[in-house]
Scaffold this active site. Structure first.
Site, PDB file in Angstrom:
ATOM      1  N   LYS A  49      31.744 -10.448 -13.138  1.00 12.77           N
ATOM      2  CA  LYS A  49      32.135  -9.293 -13.938  1.00 12.77           C
ATOM      3  C   LYS A  49      31.339  -9.263 -15.253  1.00 12.77           C
ATOM      4  CE  LYS A  49      36.693  -9.221 -11.791  1.00 12.77           C
ATOM      5  NZ  LYS A  49      38.116  -9.589 -11.830  1.00 12.77           N
ATOM      6  N   GLN A  93      42.582 -12.193 -15.643  1.00 14.41           N
ATOM      7  CA  GLN A  93      42.259 -12.573 -14.263  1.00 14.41           C
ATOM      8  C   GLN A  93      43.469 -13.221 -13.588  1.00 14.41           C
ATOM      9  OE1 GLN A  93      39.358 -11.829 -12.699  1.00 14.41           O
ATOM     10  NE2 GLN A  93      40.056 -12.763 -10.815  1.00 14.41           N
ATOM     11  N   ASP A 116      42.571  -2.827 -15.355  1.00 12.59           N
ATOM     12  CA  ASP A 116      42.922  -3.373 -14.044  1.00 12.59           C
ATOM     13  C   ASP A 116      44.016  -2.539 -13.357  1.00 12.59           C
ATOM     14  OD1 ASP A 116      41.830  -5.449 -12.623  1.00 12.59           O
ATOM     15  OD2 ASP A 116      42.703  -7.008 -13.896  1.00 12.59           O
TER      16      ASP A 116
HETATM   17  N1  GUN Z   1      42.437 -11.431  -8.805  1.00 18.68           N
HETATM   18  C1  GUN Z   1      42.089 -10.955  -7.600  1.00 18.68           C
HETATM   19  N2  GUN Z   1      41.680  -9.671  -7.713  1.00 18.68           N
HETATM   20  C2  GUN Z   1      41.796  -9.344  -9.016  1.00 18.68           C
HETATM   21  C3  GUN Z   1      41.533  -8.154  -9.744  1.00 18.68           C
HETATM   22  O1  GUN Z   1      41.128  -7.115  -9.247  1.00 18.68           O
HETATM   23  N3  GUN Z   1      41.779  -8.230 -11.076  1.00 18.68           N
HETATM   24  C4  GUN Z   1      42.257  -9.343 -11.662  1.00 18.68           C
HETATM   25  N4  GUN Z   1      42.492  -9.309 -12.962  1.00 18.68           N
HETATM   26  N5  GUN Z   1      42.518 -10.441 -11.024  1.00 18.68           N
HETATM   27  C5  GUN Z   1      42.280 -10.442  -9.696  1.00 18.68           C
END
Ligand code: GUN
Length: 292
Positions: A49, A93, A116
Site C-alpha cells: 500500500k 490494518q 477502508d
Molecule cells: N485485512 C485484510 N484486508 C484488509 C483491508 O482491506 N483493510 C484492512 N485495513 N485490513 C485488511
C-alpha cells in the site's frame, strides 16, 4: 474461459489516479497506515500500500505499534490522526490482536477519513445507497472488475460465500444496489449453510470469500459462471524460497475451465483492493478541500 487480469485493471486505475493527483498544485493527499504487531501478511500488505501510494503521488505515514498496545493507547493514536488536518485517510490494518476491540477502533476512525469503509457510519451509508460513503476496498474492487469487464449483473444471481464485515457483507450490498453494476439477487452463504452446493450451482456470479484454500471445487460451479476468488491463503511449499505459496479459495485448475470469467490468485482481486484504497484516499482528500 477468460481470465480477469486484476493487475492490468488495477494498473489502469493507478494511472488514472496519478493523473488526477498531479493536477493538485496545493497540497497532496496523505493516508496514515496503522499496523499493530508484526504479522507477516500485514507487513507485506502495508508495504504494498505504501509503495502504491508513493507511485501515485499520495503521501503516506506509517505508524507501527507493538502487539501489546492497549485499547486506550491505540484509541488515543486514532483520535490524534482524526485531528490532524493534513491526514486525509486512516487505515488500520486488520487483523488486530485479540485483546483489542476492533469494532471499537474502526468506529472511532473519523467517517470522513475512513478510507477502508469499516466504520458503522460508512457501512450504514452503503446500506442507504449513499454514494458519499467509502465502500470497503475489496468489495469495491470486485465491483470495479465486473464493471470494467462489462459483465452484466442486472437480474443475475450473485452468491457470496462468506459473511465478513470486510468482504462478504458489503460485497452483497454493493451488488444489491439499484444501478449498474447492481440490481442483482443476492444469496449469502457461510460456514453454517447446509447444502452449499445447491446455492453455488445456481450462481451467475460466485464470490468466494471464505478464507479456506481450494474450498470451491469443480462440482460446486455450474458452467458459464463468473468466479471471483477473494481468498489469499498461504500454503506450505518447499519449492519456494519463502516456504509458502499463495492460493485462493477456489480450486483454480479444475474450476477455471467451467467458468466464463475467473480471477486468478495472485493477480486478481488483491491488486484491486490496493487500487480502491488509493481511490478512496483521493476522494477523502477532494472532500476535505471542498469542505475547507
Ligand atoms: N485485512 C485484510 N484486508 C484488509 C483491508 O482491506 N483493510 C484492512 N485495513 N485490513 C485488511
Amino acid at each position: 474461459m477468460e481470465l480477469i487480469d486484476g493487475n492490468e485493471i488495477a494498473s489502469a486505475i493507478i494511472e488514472e489516479l496519478t493523473e488526477r493527483v498531479a493536477e493538485f498544485d496545493k497540497g497532496k493527499p496523505c493516508v496514515a497506515f496503522v499496523r499493530v504487531g508484526e504479522d507477516p501478511a500485514s507487513v507485506s500488505y502495508v508495504k504494498k500500500k505504501e509503495r502504491t501510494a508513493a507511485k501515485i503521488g499520495i503521501e503516506s505515514k506509517l505508524l507501527v505499534f507493538p502487539e501489546s498496545i492497549s485499547q486506550e493507547a491505540l484509541m488515543e493514536e486514532i483520535y490524534q490522526l482524526n485531528d490532524t488536518p493534513d491526514i486525509h485517510g486512516i487505515l488500520v490494518q486488520a487483523p488486530l490482536p485479540d485483546h483489542i476491540d476492533a469494532r471499537e477502533v474502526f468506529n472511532h476512525v473519523s467517517p470522513a477519513k475512513d478510507v477502508d469503509g469499516f466504520n458503522a457510519v460508512n457501512l450504514g451509508k452503503l446500506c442507504q445507497e449513499d454514494d458519499s460513503a467509502f465502500a470497503s476496498c475489496t468489495p469495491a474492487g470486485i465491483v470495479e472488475l465486473i464493471k470494467r469487464k462489462g459483465i452484466q449483473t442486472e437480474g443475475k444471481h450473485v452468491v457470496v460465500l462468506g459473511r465478513s464485515l470486510i468482504v462478504g457483507k458489503p460485497a452483497g450490498m454493493l451488488f444489491l444496489r439499484k444501478g449498474s453494476p447492481g440490481n442483482a439477487t443476492i444469496t449469502y452463504c457461510h460456514s453454517r449453510t447446509p447444502d452449499l452446493k445447491k446455492h453455488t450451482l445456481s450462481a451467475d456470479i460466485l464470490i468466494a470469500a471464505i478464507g479456506k484454500p481450494h474450498f470451491v471445487t469443480e462440482d460446486m460451479v455450474g458452467s458459464g459462471t463468473t468466479v471471483i476468488d477473494v481468498g489469499i491463503n498461504r500454503i506450505p511449499d518447499k519449492t519456494k524460497k519463502s516456504g509458502y505459496r499463495l492460493v485462493g479459495d477456489v480450486d483454480f485448475e479444475t474450476v477455471a475451465p467451467k467458468t466464463s470469467f475467473i480471477t486468478p490468485v495472485p493477480g486478481g482481486v488483491g491488486p484491486m483492493t490496493v487500487a480502491m484504497l488509493m481511490a478512496n484516499t483521493l476522494k477523502a482528500f477532494e472532500n476535505s478541500i471542498r469542505s475547507a
